[in-house]
Design a protein around this motif. Structure first.
Motif, PDB file in Angstrom:
ATOM      1  N   LYS A   7       0.836  -1.201   0.000  1.00  0.00           N
ATOM      2  CA  LYS A   7       0.000   0.000   0.000  1.00  0.00           C
ATOM      3  C   LYS A   7       0.876   1.259   0.000  1.00  0.00           C
ATOM      4  CE  LYS A   7      -3.512  -2.339   2.739  1.00  0.00           C
ATOM      5  NZ  LYS A   7      -4.253  -2.321   4.002  1.00  0.00           N
ATOM      6  N   VAL A   8       0.265   2.381  -0.354  1.00  0.00           N
ATOM      7  CA  VAL A   8       0.979   3.657  -0.451  1.00  0.00           C
ATOM      8  C   VAL A   8       1.719   4.026   0.842  1.00  0.00           C
ATOM      9  CG1 VAL A   8       0.686   6.153  -0.765  1.00  0.00           C
ATOM     10  CG2 VAL A   8      -0.368   4.549  -2.369  1.00  0.00           C
ATOM     11  N   PRO A   9       1.108   3.923   2.031  1.00  0.00           N
ATOM     12  CA  PRO A   9       1.860   4.306   3.243  1.00  0.00           C
ATOM     13  C   PRO A   9       3.140   3.489   3.447  1.00  0.00           C
ATOM     14  CG  PRO A   9      -0.473   4.178   3.736  1.00  0.00           C
ATOM     15  CD  PRO A   9      -0.294   3.621   2.339  1.00  0.00           C
ATOM     16  N   THR A  21       4.263  12.259  -2.331  1.00  0.00           N
ATOM     17  CA  THR A  21       5.359  12.013  -3.270  1.00  0.00           C
ATOM     18  C   THR A  21       5.191  10.652  -3.938  1.00  0.00           C
ATOM     19  OG1 THR A  21       6.862  13.435  -2.038  1.00  0.00           O
ATOM     20  CG2 THR A  21       7.871  11.806  -3.511  1.00  0.00           C
ATOM     21  N   VAL A  22       4.782   9.653  -3.174  1.00  0.00           N
ATOM     22  CA  VAL A  22       4.531   8.330  -3.758  1.00  0.00           C
ATOM     23  C   VAL A  22       3.415   8.430  -4.789  1.00  0.00           C
ATOM     24  CG1 VAL A  22       3.711   5.982  -3.290  1.00  0.00           C
ATOM     25  CG2 VAL A  22       5.358   7.054  -1.746  1.00  0.00           C
ATOM     26  N   ARG A  23       2.366   9.175  -4.474  1.00  0.00           N
ATOM     27  CA  ARG A  23       1.259   9.326  -5.431  1.00  0.00           C
ATOM     28  C   ARG A  23       1.725  10.020  -6.712  1.00  0.00           C
ATOM     29  NH1 ARG A  23      -1.443  10.639  -0.459  1.00  0.00           N
ATOM     30  NH2 ARG A  23      -2.537   8.766   0.238  1.00  0.00           N
ATOM     31  N   LEU A  35      -5.496  -0.389  -9.196  1.00  0.00           N
ATOM     32  CA  LEU A  35      -6.491   0.261  -8.356  1.00  0.00           C
ATOM     33  C   LEU A  35      -7.365  -0.796  -7.700  1.00  0.00           C
ATOM     34  CD1 LEU A  35      -7.843   3.397 -10.237  1.00  0.00           C
ATOM     35  CD2 LEU A  35      -6.711   3.309  -8.024  1.00  0.00           C
ATOM     36  N   VAL A  36      -7.519  -0.683  -6.401  1.00  0.00           N
ATOM     37  CA  VAL A  36      -8.433  -1.523  -5.641  1.00  0.00           C
ATOM     38  C   VAL A  36      -9.416  -0.545  -5.012  1.00  0.00           C
ATOM     39  CG1 VAL A  36      -8.674  -3.174  -3.765  1.00  0.00           C
ATOM     40  CG2 VAL A  36      -6.620  -3.207  -5.197  1.00  0.00           C
ATOM     41  N   GLY A  37     -10.587  -0.429  -5.605  1.00  0.00           N
ATOM     42  CA  GLY A  37     -11.499   0.642  -5.216  1.00  0.00           C
ATOM     43  C   GLY A  37     -10.873   1.956  -5.668  1.00  0.00           C
ATOM     44  N   ASN A  38     -10.619   2.847  -4.714  1.00  0.00           N
ATOM     45  CA  ASN A  38      -9.951   4.115  -5.023  1.00  0.00           C
ATOM     46  C   ASN A  38      -8.509   4.124  -4.557  1.00  0.00           C
ATOM     47  OD1 ASN A  38     -12.209   5.315  -6.186  1.00  0.00           O
ATOM     48  ND2 ASN A  38     -12.985   5.970  -4.204  1.00  0.00           N
ATOM     49  N   HIS A  39      -7.980   2.980  -4.177  1.00  0.00           N
ATOM     50  CA  HIS A  39      -6.654   2.905  -3.578  1.00  0.00           C
ATOM     51  C   HIS A  39      -5.664   2.193  -4.496  1.00  0.00           C
ATOM     52  CE1 HIS A  39      -8.397   4.261   0.194  1.00  0.00           C
ATOM     53  NE2 HIS A  39      -9.397   3.420  -0.062  1.00  0.00           N
ATOM     54  N   ASN A  40      -4.461   2.747  -4.586  1.00  0.00           N
ATOM     55  CA  ASN A  40      -3.405   2.140  -5.390  1.00  0.00           C
ATOM     56  C   ASN A  40      -2.675   1.073  -4.598  1.00  0.00           C
ATOM     57  OD1 ASN A  40      -3.132   3.567  -8.026  1.00  0.00           O
ATOM     58  ND2 ASN A  40      -3.095   5.332  -6.660  1.00  0.00           N
ATOM     59  N   ARG A  41      -2.372   0.002  -5.273  1.00  0.00           N
ATOM     60  CA  ARG A  41      -1.554  -1.066  -4.714  1.00  0.00           C
ATOM     61  C   ARG A  41      -0.518  -1.430  -5.761  1.00  0.00           C
ATOM     62  NH1 ARG A  41      -4.495   0.377  -1.249  1.00  0.00           N
ATOM     63  NH2 ARG A  41      -5.888  -0.843   0.048  1.00  0.00           N
ATOM     64  N   ALA A  42       0.671  -1.776  -5.306  1.00  0.00           N
ATOM     65  CA  ALA A  42       1.724  -2.217  -6.224  1.00  0.00           C
ATOM     66  C   ALA A  42       2.113  -3.634  -5.863  1.00  0.00           C
ATOM     67  CB  ALA A  42       2.940  -1.305  -6.123  1.00  0.00           C
ATOM     68  N   ARG A  43       2.427  -4.387  -6.871  1.00  0.00           N
ATOM     69  CA  ARG A  43       2.947  -5.731  -6.613  1.00  0.00           C
ATOM     70  C   ARG A  43       4.305  -5.541  -5.931  1.00  0.00           C
ATOM     71  NH1 ARG A  43       1.027 -10.295  -8.539  1.00  0.00           N
ATOM     72  NH2 ARG A  43      -0.220  -9.212 -10.080  1.00  0.00           N
ATOM     73  N   ARG A  44       4.513  -6.233  -4.835  1.00  0.00           N
ATOM     74  CA  ARG A  44       5.728  -6.058  -4.028  1.00  0.00           C
ATOM     75  C   ARG A  44       6.994  -6.221  -4.869  1.00  0.00           C
ATOM     76  NH1 ARG A  44       6.616  -5.556   1.238  1.00  0.00           N
ATOM     77  NH2 ARG A  44       4.469  -6.018   1.775  1.00  0.00           N
TER      78      ARG A  44
END
Length: 61
Positions: A7-9, A21-23, A35-44
């Protein structure tokens, strides 16, 4: 969501930057996200490759 995604945090902590800055990096296409809903996720695995290069640039510059 499994530990396979980050997750972003958590990205901000690992990069030692703020969440905005991440965004900005995500909007710039620095690494692929989903995007998962309104949230960004990155593959580790995708993020860790980017993190190594990003931190190299920070140390050298």
């Amino acid at each position: 969501m499994t530990a396979e995604f980050i997750k972003v945090p958590e990205m901000a902590l690992l990069l030692r930057v703020s969440r905005p800055t991440v965004r900005k990096l995500i909007r710039a296409g620095a690494f692929p996200t989903h995007l998962v809903g309104n949230h960004n996720r990155a593959r580790r695995s995708d993020f860790m490759g980017f993190q190594q290069e990003f931190l190299k640039g920070q140390a050298g510059g």
